[in-house]
Design a protein around this motif. Structure first.
Motif, PDB file in Angstrom:
ATOM      1  N   GLY A 151       0.943   6.870   8.982  1.00 15.88           N
ATOM      2  CA  GLY A 151       1.864   5.919   9.594  1.00 15.88           C
ATOM      3  C   GLY A 151       3.245   6.509   9.613  1.00 15.88           C
ATOM      4  O   GLY A 151       3.930   6.484  10.622  1.00 15.88           O
ATOM      5  N   ARG A 152       3.597   7.076   8.491  1.00 19.94           N
ATOM      6  CA  ARG A 152       4.941   7.594   8.415  1.00 19.94           C
ATOM      7  C   ARG A 152       5.104   8.808   9.321  1.00 19.94           C
ATOM      8  O   ARG A 152       6.088   8.937  10.024  1.00 19.94           O
ATOM      9  CB  ARG A 152       5.258   7.961   6.966  1.00 19.94           C
ATOM     10  CG  ARG A 152       6.674   7.641   6.616  1.00 19.94           C
ATOM     11  CD  ARG A 152       6.875   7.757   5.125  1.00 19.94           C
ATOM     12  NE  ARG A 152       6.036   6.820   4.419  1.00 19.94           N
ATOM     13  CZ  ARG A 152       5.299   7.147   3.362  1.00 19.94           C
ATOM     14  NH1 ARG A 152       5.254   8.364   2.916  1.00 19.94           N
ATOM     15  NH2 ARG A 152       4.580   6.243   2.762  1.00 19.94           N
TER      16      ARG A 152
ATOM     17  N   GLY B  71      -5.836   4.555   1.577  1.00 21.81           N
ATOM     18  CA  GLY B  71      -4.593   3.796   1.711  1.00 21.81           C
ATOM     19  C   GLY B  71      -3.411   4.729   1.810  1.00 21.81           C
ATOM     20  O   GLY B  71      -2.581   4.613   2.694  1.00 21.81           O
ATOM     21  N   GLU B  72      -3.385   5.686   0.920  1.00 23.53           N
ATOM     22  CA  GLU B  72      -2.259   6.601   0.924  1.00 23.53           C
ATOM     23  C   GLU B  72      -2.195   7.373   2.223  1.00 23.53           C
ATOM     24  O   GLU B  72      -1.147   7.540   2.813  1.00 23.53           O
ATOM     25  CB  GLU B  72      -2.380   7.579  -0.237  1.00 23.53           C
ATOM     26  CG  GLU B  72      -1.796   7.035  -1.516  1.00 23.53           C
ATOM     27  CD  GLU B  72      -2.240   7.859  -2.694  1.00 23.53           C
ATOM     28  OE1 GLU B  72      -1.394   8.524  -3.269  1.00 23.53           O
ATOM     29  OE2 GLU B  72      -3.418   7.836  -3.023  1.00 23.53           O
TER      30      GLU B  72
ATOM     31  N   LEU C 247       7.291  -0.702   2.580  1.00 19.26           N
ATOM     32  CA  LEU C 247       5.969  -0.216   2.212  1.00 19.26           C
ATOM     33  C   LEU C 247       6.070   0.764   1.058  1.00 19.26           C
ATOM     34  O   LEU C 247       5.295   0.727   0.112  1.00 19.26           O
ATOM     35  CB  LEU C 247       5.329   0.458   3.429  1.00 19.26           C
ATOM     36  CG  LEU C 247       3.897   0.970   3.238  1.00 19.26           C
ATOM     37  CD1 LEU C 247       2.968  -0.176   2.911  1.00 19.26           C
ATOM     38  CD2 LEU C 247       3.421   1.680   4.480  1.00 19.26           C
ATOM     39  N   LYS C 248       7.084   1.610   1.136  1.00 22.29           N
ATOM     40  CA  LYS C 248       7.294   2.596   0.098  1.00 22.29           C
ATOM     41  C   LYS C 248       7.622   1.897  -1.218  1.00 22.29           C
ATOM     42  O   LYS C 248       7.086   2.214  -2.263  1.00 22.29           O
ATOM     43  CB  LYS C 248       8.464   3.494   0.488  1.00 22.29           C
ATOM     44  CG  LYS C 248       8.158   4.964   0.301  1.00 22.29           C
ATOM     45  CD  LYS C 248       9.354   5.720   0.822  1.00 22.29           C
ATOM     46  CE  LYS C 248       9.151   7.195   0.808  1.00 22.29           C
ATOM     47  NZ  LYS C 248      10.295   7.888   1.404  1.00 22.29           N
ATOM     48  N   GLY C 249       8.521   0.927  -1.084  1.00 18.46           N
ATOM     49  CA  GLY C 249       8.962   0.210  -2.276  1.00 18.46           C
ATOM     50  C   GLY C 249       7.822  -0.515  -2.943  1.00 18.46           C
ATOM     51  O   GLY C 249       7.763  -0.614  -4.159  1.00 18.46           O
ATOM     52  N   LEU C 250       6.918  -0.999  -2.133  1.00 19.62           N
ATOM     53  CA  LEU C 250       5.830  -1.806  -2.681  1.00 19.62           C
ATOM     54  C   LEU C 250       4.534  -1.021  -2.693  1.00 19.62           C
ATOM     55  O   LEU C 250       3.459  -1.579  -2.662  1.00 19.62           O
ATOM     56  CB  LEU C 250       5.650  -3.053  -1.841  1.00 19.62           C
ATOM     57  CG  LEU C 250       6.761  -4.092  -1.984  1.00 19.62           C
ATOM     58  CD1 LEU C 250       6.662  -5.100  -0.887  1.00 19.62           C
ATOM     59  CD2 LEU C 250       6.701  -4.762  -3.335  1.00 19.62           C
TER      60      LEU C 250
END
Lengths: 360, 951
Positions: B367-368, B360-361, B329-332
């Motif tokens: 989530g994180r 979204g952020e 998710l981070k990567g994309l």
């Protein structure tokens, strides 16, 4: 001590033992019940059917029926779950179907063979196998006959040696491949080591092989799936597992063989709840529990591009010795996983519990 | 003991049975020997006792063999059956208990007349195949030659007495030697092609017990097929099991098999079925996370994994997957952000982009953070419950508009999810009418959408209002309230008579209050706005919502009814009226109507839509309600226009039928001059544009319709086609899904969906680009929306004053210019401003404005301003503006821009997406730049830059 019981290994527990007064040939669980049947031959040469019920640690005799001829084998395989009629084969070569509630007269009877019916199997009943209910019998007279209980007197298929050919003793028969209404095969094993696979849809001999020693028992891992595996046990203590999914034009089915019991393997029975686990019973009163492991690829292409099967391997899960006499019959309960009944020539019927089959 | 005896035996030669040197029966030899066969022989000798009894040595030998070959047959020993002593008391208890309960169950079954006793042999089985042809006789020995060849061994069956003398060992070893030749002698018959297994089982007349029995067996067959790696067969048998009796386990296993087959959609569906039945099924959650991971719905996957960790804090696989997913998710991040947003925007229509981006952020962060919490829980499981609660709290705090935890507990599939969000968000915000947030176009607009263009506000107030709008878009409602209040004070302080604008300000502030859940203030503001401007749609709607959330249903009902009089097409109002009617009937009984306050009658002039009669109504705003003359005039105009409208429309339709799309477009456009609220005209024109391959125009028409009527199925379908034409497949898929959501029976949409999904899968690399595009385009909608609002007002006044000589097309053309001019006045200070301007520029292909923008923008800032929003469209318009407008004035600026443009994020991606034609454009610009050589850059610089541009 490799066979030392690891905590996760299945264990075989002798739950109940019951001594009998006659020679026991076959024992069967009555579907959807805790009752079992013992079929055999009384000392005075008559046939015996005993109905027992499993109750808190003992077997209670509910009913005993005596018939004219010793009964060699029986099956519920072609009976509906509602009726649960028993089909038996006797020493006189007769196939009878009994309503156990009213066992005086058979609901179906035919003198199908000239000699003893060694083996019987049924399909299409109990919700097992698509298509019509049919019974197959294999006899010492060398014929294998398929019966439809809807048709009196004559078999619907008859597999017999051609004229002039010496007759082989058929020791075992089994149905398989009944996964659609049309598909169905019968496998028969003979005293000379022949295994023949008859395709009832095309009415042809689909495959045959010879395992050199008398074939005591054959069974498909499941009757009602596209035929997957076949186990054949032999007189000299060996059994063969054939992968029946891929048939090579010349090499037939791939197989793996394993030596077990230092004596004849009388019976092989697959666990109804898991087709990859099966039990073999030996001439020295021993039972071996096996698991078949599939290879990574079940088929490969040979040099000519034809598909050929790849056999997997079998591993021994457990072995126990219950008696000094051969264990001639074996039946898993279709309803309770791990519950099993076996009959031996020491005139004893035993109810066994095999534990931890879930964890295999 | 063994030790001592061995040396003395050394001289005695070999053992009797296997002729093994006696010396081998020794600890040292056994320890070193690696030949298992030899060791097995030694073991046999030792066990037989023919050379003496050495229990220790035997044990040692066994251990050695076990070490070398654990599966060795020599190790198998006869064992008695297990007894109670082999188990712990607990295990023994379980074994017996299970058996007992089974026996009891069986006995109970026996006493119930569950099986109908029938005397006939096979009753109730009429669906059986016919009896096999009885004449079939099959010779068992078909190939005599083969038979004879095989009969080299003795093949007369052994007598039973003979079996006792049978030497198993000897027979076994014989078989070992010649074991493999067996198969080669097998015979082959052609295998017929496999018939299909029935997917359903006929269960007529079965009792429940039987069904359970059969379903279980079919499931077991599925399990076995799965174990053997035949996943197709497994799915078939699970399907059969489900057809008899749907169970969570069968669905769950089926999902797993489908995952193996990479049939993600079916797997997702099955997981959801399991979770419908058992919301806390860990396996299903894990599997859905896997599927979502594959479908790149990382956020959903993370949610599921978090839920798993909530149930099973020690689940190592879930932890691992969670970490991986988060990494992905981070990567994309940019991609997933736009993706998520794209979906949401489609449904929210014009919920402004910034807000949802932030969402979204936030969602991600939450989530994180909850993921972190999850991990912490694992460290200290005792704290688990509270930690999780904290995590959820954090989530809720993280952002007001965050989905409420209840919503998280039952996430829906991707397609639905988008649709769910605004609703849940609405609930979290304190509206009770979730659909309102979605259904009403008026409410979804940012409050500042109208009025931006009307310049009657004093500059200071206008600025304040603009800031307020920005803040509102950003979700900072409290701040926005302050700005609006200031603006209101300012306007009131000046004592100027601009009721329209003041009304808008109040209305906007009301929107903020509503978002904050401050219903009473909201109502107050709405009242003020309505005092200033009676029958204004938005304040009425907002007041209705506020009343409803305060459970003052009668007032809410009246307001909704009034709204519907003005514009009957507002779905949210319709829904709310229905809902409130029910509530009121519950509350007041059948005479509920009597207790209602009077519903004001809305003057015709204030009514906007009347779909039922198909009447043409002008989009007149009630600004001139006092002017009776104007009203009369208006009435006349309207009647005249109505007729004209009808004729034009019919003409247009005729052209379409004859395939003359260009002409049809013209007719429809004329229609729109008369009435731009009639959706069918837009959908019809969109169809023409589609036929003419003018996808962008088609899309805009559809957008327009969807703003008016948010469930216009034709508009969705045509927009999907337009998106497809624009190669924005993701957006197209979303629209098609929407179509199917509204009416699942539309075959064309289904087919189209299949096609587009394929296209979408084809170019996964291009997806990023198109998503980006989609995102941006939606923002354009917002702008055009505000244009049209203005336009409406312009047109209204023009309608009154003149006789249709000012075409709206012109207004439309001029507006973007105006906007961009206005925007370019100030240099964009941040990426967001810049992005907004670029959006407008892109929407109108306004190269002049773009050139202006580039002129005032410091090239060095370009990468920052563009952030990750650079895409082909923007890139091209830059190139074109630079070429046509900037190059002549200042070539060095062009060079600088080109130079810094190449430093922007996503530059490489965009470059890769350029077509040949487009590359030529870039080449052309470079050529021109080389011609206009300037001291600020050398030809070498230009050459090296050209390389960067891959020319």
């Amino acid at each position: 001590m490799a066979a030392a019981a690891g905590p996760e290994r299945p264990q075989v527990v002798a739950h109940v033992q019951q001594a009998l007064s006659y020679t026991l040939f076959d024992c069967k669980w009555v579907p959807r019940s805790a009752r079992l049947l013992c079929l055999g031959s009384a000392a005075r040469g008559t046939g015996v059917v005993q109905l027992y019920e499993l109750r808190a640690g003992r077997l209670e005799l509910l009913r005993e029926i005596e018939k004219a001829k010793p009964i060699k084998c029986g099956t519920f395989g072609a009976a509906s779950l509602q009726q649960r009629y028993l089909a038996t084969g006797d020493f006189g070569g007769s196939l009878n179907v009994w309503n156990l509630e009213a066992p005086e007269i058979p609901v179906y009877s035919v003198k199908g063979h000239k000699e003893i019916i060694n083996s019987i199997d049924g399909v299409g009943g109990l919700g097992i196998g698509e298509g019509a209910p049919e019974i197959v019998t294999g006899s010492r007279d060398g014929t294998v006959k398929v019966w439809d209980p809807r048709q009196k007197d004559t078999p619907v298929a008859n597999m017999e040696p051609v004229q002039g050919e010496s007759k082989r003793d058929c020791w075992t028969v089994a149905f398989g491949n009944a996964y659609t209404q049309e598909e169905r095969v019968v496998c028969a094993g003979y005293d000379n080591g022949d295994i023949k696979l008859f395709d009832l849809k095309t009415m042809s001999l689909r495959w045959e092989t010879n395992i050199k020693n008398g074939v005591c028992s054959v069974e498909f891992d499941r009757k009602d799936v596209n035929m997957n595996k076949l186990v054949a046990t032999s007189l000299e203590g060996k059994f063969h597992v054939f992968d029946m999914r891929t048939q090579h034009p010349t090499k037939g089915f791939a197989s793996v063989s394993e030596k077990a019991h230092k004596s004849t393997i009388w019976q092989v029975r697959h666990l109804p709840q898991n087709r990859d686990i099966f039990m073999t019973s030996g001439g020295a009163g021993s039972l071996h529990l096996w698991k078949y492991e599939y290879p990574a690829q079940r088929s490969k292409k040979d040099s000519e591009g034809a598909e050929m099967g790849v056999a997997g391997s079998v591993s021994l899960l457990q072995n126990v010795t219950l008696s000094t006499q051969p264990i001639s019959s074996l039946d898993w309960s279709p309803d309770k996983k791990g519950l099993c009944v076996c009959g031996a020539f020491d005139q004893t019927v035993r109810v066994l519990i095999v534990t931890k089959l879930n964890k295999v | 003991m063994g030790d001592e005896s061995v040396p003395s035996l050394l001289d005695q030669g070999t053992t009797k049975t296997y002729q093994i040197p006696i010396g081998h029966l020794d600890y040292k030899f056994i320890e070193k020997c690696t030949d298992v066969k030899h060791l097995e022989k030694i073991l046999r000798v030792l066990r037989s006792g023919e050379e003496g009894c050495y229990p220790d040595l035997t044990l040692f030998c066994e251990k050695r063999i076990e070490h070398l070959d654990p599966g060795s047959r020599a190790l198998r020993k006869d064992k008695p059956a297990a007894t109670a002593s082999d188990f712990t008391a607990e295990e023994w208890e379980t074994i017996n208990g299970e058996l007992m309960s089974w026996m009891t169950e069986m006995r109970e079954d026996d006493h119930k007349p569950q099986f109908l006793g029938t005397d006939t042999l096979l009753e109730g089985q009429d669906n059986l195949p016919p009896i096999r042809c009885s004449s079939s006789c099959l010779p068992a020995n078909q190939n005599e030659k083969l038979q004879n060849k095989q009969r080299y061994k003795k093949n007369i069956p052994r007598d039973y007495s003979e079996w006792d003398k049978f030497d198993v060992e000897k027979e076994c070893s014989k078989i070992d030697e010649g074991g493999e030749e067996n198969n080669s002698k097998s015979r082959f018959f052609n295998r017929p092609s496999l018939p299909l297994i029935e997917k359903k089982i006929d269960t007529t007349g079965m009792t429940k017990k039987e069904k359970v029995f059969i379903a279980t067996r079919e499931k077991e067959k599925g399990n076995e097929a799965f174990a053997s790696g035949d996943y197709m067969e497994a799915v078939t048998y699970y399907t059969r099991s489900i057809s008899v009796l749907p169970t969570a386990a069968a669905y769950n296993n089926k999902a797993q098999a489908e995952i193996k087959l990479q049939d993600w959609d079916s797997a997702l569906q099955d997981c959801e079925k399991v979770l419908d039945m058992e919301p806390n099924n860990v396996k299903a959650l894990m599997r859905r996370a896997t599927v979502n991971n594959q479908l790149k719905n990382y956020e959903t996957a993370i949610e599921d994994l978090n839920k798993v960790l909530c149930i099973e804090p020690e689940n190592a696989v879930a932890k691992k997957n969670l970490l991986e997913t988060e990494k992905k998710l981070k990567g994309l991040k940019p991609v997933s952000k736009t993706e998520g947003k794209g979906k949401r925007i489609l449904i929210e229509e014009i919920e402004d982009s910034e807000g949802s981006e932030e969402r979204g952020e936030n969602a991600e962060e939450c989530g994180r953070s909850s993921g972190d919490k999850g991990r912490r829980q694992a460290a200290g499981p005792a704290a688990m419950g509270s930690a999780q609660r904290k995590a959820q709290g954090a989530k809720a705090e993280g952002r007001e508009q965050r989905r409420d935890p209840a919503g998280t507990a039952d996430p829906k599939g991707t397609a639905e999810e988008g649709a769910q969000r605004p609703e849940q968000q609405g609930e979290a915000d304190g509206y009770s009418n979730g659909e309102g947030a979605r259904g009403s176009p008026a409410e979804q607009q940012p409050p500042g959408a109208h009025g931006d263009g009307s310049t009657s506000l004093p500059p200071a107030a206008a600025e304040l209002k603009r800031e307020g709008n920005e803040l509102f878009k950003g979700g900072q409602f409290g701040e926005a309230v302050l700005r609006y209040s200031e603006a209101i004070e300012h306007v009131v302080g000046l004592g100027e008579q601009i009721p329209d604008d003041l009304s808008i300000l109040y209305s906007n502030r009301a929107a903020c209050y509503l978002k904050e859940g401050n219903c009473s203030d909201c109502i107050q503001d709405c009242n003020r706005a309505l005092e200033l401007q009676a029958f204004s749609l938005k304040p009425l709607l907002r007041r209705a919502m506020a009343y409803e959330s305060m459970e003052r249903y009668r007032q809410a009902y009246v307001d909704y009814k009034t709204v519907l009089q003005i514009d009957s097409s507002i779905q949210a109002a319709n829904d709310s009226v229905n809902r409130i009617t029910k509530t009121l009937i519950d509350q007041d009984g059948s005479s509920w109507r009597e207790k209602l306050p009077p519903i004001p009658v809305v003057p015709v002039a204030a009514q906007q839509h009347r779909w039922d009669g198909g009447n043409f109504t002008s989009e007149v705003k009630p600004s001139n309600t006092t002017d009776t003359n104007g009203e009369e005039q208006l009435q006349m105009n309207r009647e005249k226009a109505e007729e004209e409208f009808k004729t034009l429309k019919n003409e247009g339709n005729d052209f379409v039928k004859n395939g003359k799309y260009e002409e049809a477009v013209n007719k429809y456009s004329e229609c729109m001059k008369l009435n731009d609220k009639e959706c069918t005209i837009y959908t019809n024109r969109a169809l023409c544009y589609l036929k003419l391959y003018k996808y962008e125009e088609a899309k805009q028409d559809c957008d327009h319709v969807l703003q008016i009527e948010d469930s216009n199925i034709k508009a969705f379908y045509r927009r999907a086609l337009a998106y497809k034409g624009l190669q924005n497949y993701q957006a197209s898929v979303d629209d098609l899904n929407k179509v199917l959501l509204i009416d699942p029976n539309i075959l064309e949409a289904k087919n189209e969906l299949e096609q587009v999904t394929q296209l979408l899968n084809l170019g996964s690399s291009a997806v990023t680009g198109s998503l980006q595009k989609q995102r941006k385009k939606i923002t354009i909608q917002e702008v055009t929306e505000s244009d049209e609002q203005e336009e409406g007002q312009f047109a209204a006044s023009e309608d009154v004053v003149t006789d249709d000589d000012t075409s709206k097309e012109e207004v439309q053309k001029s507006t973007p210019l105006k906007t961009s001019e206005k925007l370019t006045i100030s240099e964009p200070s941040n990426a967001y401003d810049f992005g907004q301007i670029i959006n407008v520029v892109n929407a109108n292909k306004d190269k002049v404005a773009c050139a202006d923008l580039l002129t005032i923008t410091d090239p060095k800032k370009l990468p920052v301003l563009l952030s990750n929003k650079l895409e082909v469209e923007t890139f091209l318009i830059f190139i074109q503006s630079l070429e046509y407008y900037v190059l002549g004035k200042d070539p060095s600026l062009v060079y600088q821009h080109l130079f810094y443009l190449s430093k922007a994020e996503r530059f490489k991606v965009v470059l890769g997406l350029l077509s040949k034609n487009e590359k030529e454009q870039v080449q052309q610009l470079f050529d021109l730049l080389a011609e206009n050589q300037n001291h600020q850059y050398s030809s070498e610089d230009l050459e090296s830059l050209k390389k960067v541009y891959e020319l």
